[in-house]
Motif scaffolding. Structure first.
Motif, PDB file in Angstrom:
ATOM      1  N   LEU A  47      40.836  76.112  80.271  1.00  0.00           N
ATOM      2  CA  LEU A  47      40.979  77.539  80.397  1.00  0.00           C
ATOM      3  C   LEU A  47      40.589  78.761  81.005  1.00  0.00           C
ATOM      4  O   LEU A  47      40.767  79.918  81.282  1.00  0.00           O
ATOM      5  CB  LEU A  47      42.540  77.864  78.956  1.00  0.00           C
ATOM      6  N   PHE A  48      39.433  78.780  79.765  1.00  0.00           N
ATOM      7  CA  PHE A  48      38.402  80.096  79.368  1.00  0.00           C
ATOM      8  C   PHE A  48      37.939  80.230  81.354  1.00  0.00           C
ATOM      9  O   PHE A  48      37.953  81.556  81.670  1.00  0.00           O
ATOM     10  CB  PHE A  48      37.404  80.047  78.662  1.00  0.00           C
ATOM     11  N   LEU A  49      37.605  79.223  81.697  1.00  0.00           N
ATOM     12  CA  LEU A  49      37.066  79.193  83.230  1.00  0.00           C
ATOM     13  C   LEU A  49      37.947  78.982  84.249  1.00  0.00           C
ATOM     14  O   LEU A  49      37.801  80.119  84.641  1.00  0.00           O
ATOM     15  CB  LEU A  49      36.249  77.930  83.353  1.00  0.00           C
ATOM     16  N   ALA A  50      39.334  78.893  83.510  1.00  0.00           N
ATOM     17  CA  ALA A  50      39.885  79.483  85.236  1.00  0.00           C
ATOM     18  C   ALA A  50      40.228  80.513  85.163  1.00  0.00           C
ATOM     19  O   ALA A  50      40.333  81.155  86.044  1.00  0.00           O
ATOM     20  CB  ALA A  50      41.691  78.113  84.579  1.00  0.00           C
ATOM     21  N   VAL A  51      40.603  81.222  83.653  1.00  0.00           N
ATOM     22  CA  VAL A  51      40.751  82.777  83.632  1.00  0.00           C
ATOM     23  C   VAL A  51      39.501  83.887  84.315  1.00  0.00           C
ATOM     24  O   VAL A  51      39.780  84.554  85.243  1.00  0.00           O
ATOM     25  CB  VAL A  51      41.147  83.161  82.542  1.00  0.00           C
ATOM     26  N   LEU A  52      37.936  82.529  83.722  1.00  0.00           N
ATOM     27  CA  LEU A  52      37.615  83.628  84.962  1.00  0.00           C
ATOM     28  C   LEU A  52      36.991  82.996  86.152  1.00  0.00           C
ATOM     29  O   LEU A  52      36.770  83.954  87.293  1.00  0.00           O
ATOM     30  CB  LEU A  52      35.842  83.006  84.503  1.00  0.00           C
ATOM     31  N   MET A  84      48.574  77.909  88.858  1.00  0.00           N
ATOM     32  CA  MET A  84      49.764  79.035  88.571  1.00  0.00           C
ATOM     33  C   MET A  84      49.311  80.508  88.335  1.00  0.00           C
ATOM     34  O   MET A  84      50.010  80.812  88.291  1.00  0.00           O
ATOM     35  CB  MET A  84      50.383  78.162  86.788  1.00  0.00           C
ATOM     36  N   LEU A  85      47.634  81.014  88.333  1.00  0.00           N
ATOM     37  CA  LEU A  85      47.432  81.825  88.536  1.00  0.00           C
ATOM     38  C   LEU A  85      47.563  82.496  89.613  1.00  0.00           C
ATOM     39  O   LEU A  85      47.392  83.634  90.101  1.00  0.00           O
ATOM     40  CB  LEU A  85      46.117  81.557  87.621  1.00  0.00           C
ATOM     41  N   ARG A  86      47.197  81.599  90.617  1.00  0.00           N
ATOM     42  CA  ARG A  86      46.635  81.627  91.727  1.00  0.00           C
ATOM     43  C   ARG A  86      48.211  81.511  91.973  1.00  0.00           C
ATOM     44  O   ARG A  86      48.773  81.318  94.061  1.00  0.00           O
ATOM     45  CB  ARG A  86      46.354  80.978  92.789  1.00  0.00           C
ATOM     46  N   GLY A  87      49.606  81.323  92.203  1.00  0.00           N
ATOM     47  CA  GLY A  87      50.606  82.124  92.951  1.00  0.00           C
ATOM     48  C   GLY A  87      51.726  80.434  92.402  1.00  0.00           C
ATOM     49  O   GLY A  87      52.611  80.564  93.322  1.00  0.00           O
ATOM     50  N   ALA A  88      51.193  79.042  92.352  1.00  0.00           N
ATOM     51  CA  ALA A  88      51.933  78.186  92.683  1.00  0.00           C
ATOM     52  C   ALA A  88      53.471  78.240  91.339  1.00  0.00           C
ATOM     53  O   ALA A  88      53.165  78.784  90.109  1.00  0.00           O
ATOM     54  CB  ALA A  88      51.721  76.546  91.297  1.00  0.00           C
ATOM     55  N   PHE A 133      39.770  82.850  88.565  1.00  0.00           N
ATOM     56  CA  PHE A 133      40.759  83.601  88.680  1.00  0.00           C
ATOM     57  C   PHE A 133      40.666  84.734  89.307  1.00  0.00           C
ATOM     58  O   PHE A 133      40.476  86.090  89.893  1.00  0.00           O
ATOM     59  CB  PHE A 133      41.775  83.924  88.475  1.00  0.00           C
ATOM     60  N   TYR A 134      40.143  85.515  88.095  1.00  0.00           N
ATOM     61  CA  TYR A 134      39.679  87.199  87.980  1.00  0.00           C
ATOM     62  C   TYR A 134      38.066  87.676  88.642  1.00  0.00           C
ATOM     63  O   TYR A 134      37.855  88.601  88.787  1.00  0.00           O
ATOM     64  CB  TYR A 134      39.327  87.821  86.406  1.00  0.00           C
ATOM     65  N   GLY A 135      37.673  86.503  88.989  1.00  0.00           N
ATOM     66  CA  GLY A 135      36.077  86.969  89.943  1.00  0.00           C
ATOM     67  C   GLY A 135      36.820  86.765  90.622  1.00  0.00           C
ATOM     68  O   GLY A 135      35.825  86.559  91.837  1.00  0.00           O
ATOM     69  N   ALA A 136      38.114  86.103  91.293  1.00  0.00           N
ATOM     70  CA  ALA A 136      38.203  85.962  92.928  1.00  0.00           C
ATOM     71  C   ALA A 136      37.218  85.212  93.651  1.00  0.00           C
ATOM     72  O   ALA A 136      36.280  85.818  94.611  1.00  0.00           O
ATOM     73  CB  ALA A 136      38.433  87.554  93.009  1.00  0.00           C
ATOM     74  N   THR A 137      37.184  83.983  93.012  1.00  0.00           N
ATOM     75  CA  THR A 137      35.995  83.409  93.341  1.00  0.00           C
ATOM     76  C   THR A 137      36.103  82.335  94.477  1.00  0.00           C
ATOM     77  O   THR A 137      35.199  81.705  95.289  1.00  0.00           O
ATOM     78  CB  THR A 137      34.950  82.579  92.554  1.00  0.00           C
TER      79      THR A 137
END
Length: 341
Positions: free
Chosen positions: A183-188, A272-276, A190-194
């Protein structure tokens, strides 16, 4: 014509990579065999292998019975760690597996035209570039991966080296740590827009659209391969041998479309963070629960249980249905146990 050239170009690089890994493994084995030529091949039918030792009695490649014994010892050591150590190493492993899944989305899953016109090629790309790298980080760097522990720690309890309480401590704590790291990496990410494109969201929707039985079976088959990779890598001592043992089973499970609970702890939340259009309940109940249960069966039964039935102490003490020498196979032993290979 363009797709044909793309296929040829990508296939060439993949083939070069596989040949490089195989060449490194062969060169390392040859050097060690020259130092201590105890690797013997038995002519006429089956091939028997004695352990080749390197340095201070460390086997280059353990014979199958010793590989199981060593796996049980490793599992016992894992179970003896404190909860905090297990949790910390599990967070690292969750991040490492997440990096592998991140690479899958960035390379193979980001080729929609290839997937449309040549789905087999896209599966090769997704398998070769991603999760093998993540598991290499975990196994070689050290970590606590729940899926691999189902077999390694499972072998320890089947051999009577640990208690149920120690097994549950390792499985539960490593699972939670993997979840936190993923989860920690998923958040990074997402917010890093990589990561651009719809691959993450589409993957999350696809994974939560499976039936319970489909997710369970895919989880079972997946962890059978993952645990074989961990199991074989634990029986090898050189870097090249460990990498080879990891690469092929892991690339296979991705190409086959199977389900890995720890990888999904990264993939689905990122989607999910990206809108799924996936709810937390969908994630936990439609995918993570059945996949986790399947992973446990694949690792604990398919790998630890099956090898225990052949190489475990209850079948190698002369009282079981097979009696197999621990130091490897001699010509006579190999000829009488040819059905094992």
């Amino acid at each position: 014509l363009i797709l044909l050239f793309m296929f040829m170009a990508v296939s060439k690089h993949i083939l070069r990579f596989c040949l490089l890994v195989a060449t490194l493994a062969l060169a390392q084995s040859t050097r060690n065999a020259n130092k201590n030529p105890s690797l013997k091949f038995i002519r006429g039918g089956q091939i028997g292998m004695q352990m080749t030792t390197v340095g201070q009695g460390i086997p280059e490649l353990r014979a199958p019975p010793d590989m199981f014994s060593f796996a049980a010892e490793v599992g016992a050591k894992k179970a003896s760690l404190s909860p905090m150590k297990i949790f910390t190493l599990a967070i690292l492993s969750g991040i490492h597996i997440g990096f592998g899944a991140f690479l899958v989305l960035s390379v193979g899953a980001a080729c929609p035209e290839i997937g449309k016109n040549n789905p087999g090629l896209q599966k090769i790309l997704m398998g070769a570039f991603g999760l093998p790298f993540g598991l290499m980080l975990t196994v070689i760097g050290g970590g606590e991966l729940f899926t691999g522990n189902t077999a390694m720690v499972g072998a320890a309890i089947l051999e009577g080296k640990i208690t149920i309480k120690e097994l549950l401590k390792n499985w539960v704590v490593s699972y939670l740590g993997n979840f936190v790291g993923s989860l920690f990496l998923a958040v990074l990410v997402f917010y890093g827009a990589t990561l651009a494109g719809p691959a993450a969201a589409a993957t999350a929707v696809s994974k939560t659209s499976l039936t319970f039985l489909q997710a369970f079976i895919r989880g079972l088959l997946c962890n059978w391969l993952v645990c074989m990779a961990v199991y074989m890598a634990s029986g090898a001592s050189s870097l090249a041998s460990k990498m080879t043992a990891i690469f092929f089973p892991i690339s296979a499970f991705i190409a086959l479309g199977l389900e890995h609970s720890v990888a999904n702890m990264f993939l689905i939340p990122l989607g999910m963070l990206r809108g799924a259009e996936v709810t937390v309940a969908d994630f936990l109940l439609k995918n993570l629960l059945p996949v986790t249960l399947g992973n446990i069966v694949g690792g604990a039964v398919g790998v630890a249980g099956m090898y225990s039935s052949v190489y475990g102490k209850k079948t190698t003490d002369g009282q079981g249905f097979l009696s197999i020498p621990r130091g490897g196979f001699t010509p006579s032993a190999a000829s009488s146990s040819s059905s094992l290979f």
